[in-house]
Design an enzyme around this catalytic site. Sequence first.
Site, PDB file in Angstrom:
ATOM      1  N   GLN A  28     -74.808  18.634   2.490  1.00 15.75           N
ATOM      2  CA  GLN A  28     -75.453  17.231   2.238  1.00 15.75           C
ATOM      3  C   GLN A  28     -73.856  16.413   1.035  1.00 15.75           C
ATOM      4  OE1 GLN A  28     -78.679  17.566  -1.538  1.00 15.75           O
ATOM      5  NE2 GLN A  28     -80.108  17.708   0.648  1.00 15.75           N
ATOM      6  N   TYR A  55     -75.799  30.179   3.021  1.00 18.32           N
ATOM      7  CA  TYR A  55     -75.958  28.332   2.563  1.00 18.32           C
ATOM      8  C   TYR A  55     -75.331  27.753   3.203  1.00 18.32           C
ATOM      9  CZ  TYR A  55     -78.106  29.316  -1.946  1.00 18.32           C
ATOM     10  OH  TYR A  55     -79.287  30.382  -2.852  1.00 18.32           O
TER      11      TYR A  55
END
Length: 341
Positions: A28, A55
């Site tokens: 993000q 992640y």
Amino acid sequence: MVDYVFLGDSGLKVSNLIFGNWLTHGSQVEEEAATASVHAALDAGITTFDTADVYANGVAEEVLGRALAGVDRGDLEILTKVYWPTGKKRHNDSGLSRKHIMQSIDRSLKRLGTDYVDVYQAHRYDVETPIEETMQAFADVVRAGKALYIGVSEWTAEQIKYAHDFSKELGFQVVSNQPQYNMLYRVIEPEVVPMSERCGLSQIVFSPMAQGVLSDKYEIGKPLPAGSRATDEKGGARTIQRYLSDEILQAVADLKPIADELGITRAQLALAWVLQNDNVAAAIIGASRPEQVNENVKAADVVIPAELMARIDDVLFDVIIDDPSLTWENAPHERPEIRLG
């Protein structure tokens, strides 16, 4: 002000607010903003950083490693995890088999740019690998100096007991459990917390603000804020959906007078609440901007009086989720799907 607390029955101290980079670094948030947020955390006294190999398929570890480059390693506590499919996601690239653990720790250390992690965490329980195999592999990781301690994440009370018993036999410490925990989602309280206390583990909790719902960001009848987690199609929207009912949003709105009485925001109230609960050593915070870190850190000083803790329970009574079986029900009951061959 950030405090430093012992993790479980160990001698390791961590900051009671931990900077985590799930759903942010490598996906993000641009790296420049991610690095600025990490440096803001360091400036605020946060010394503990939590990540995972899954992640952004390893990119989050790389970003964190670069952001921490140049900081004295002895001044930091770095935590990462293993379980979910990573890398090429082939038939041995998931779970808690000896093969996957041994490969994953080396890959994580390389991405993080460090010789060891302070806590290496089993990101979920692997029902398809004998617990003896998993714990022996963790013991060998510790003996090799690649991790100082072992932790688990979202394990049931029974599974935590397994981890404790085997680690004692093998001569290393399981010091922490990392569950989801916040004012709304309290499934660890009936069973996991009592077992953790008996076994000498602390909770390092994620989602203390229920993905941001416990702040003033989301309101009934108003559009979802642009750029918020609820509008993120890379995973954020899916994880926050359970909290966006009108009933929950109204209950959260009703917390505002309590936050106002303490002179803090609702986000700070949510963080202070988890830190004040038994067996919680630390809460993980995320940030896409340095200003968010600075606001979150203010919660570390807040003490919520007993009468206000009771009022919080009264306000949220109808929307609290506290069924202990959800830890098991929400866990993977087989290894995640992977590529064959």
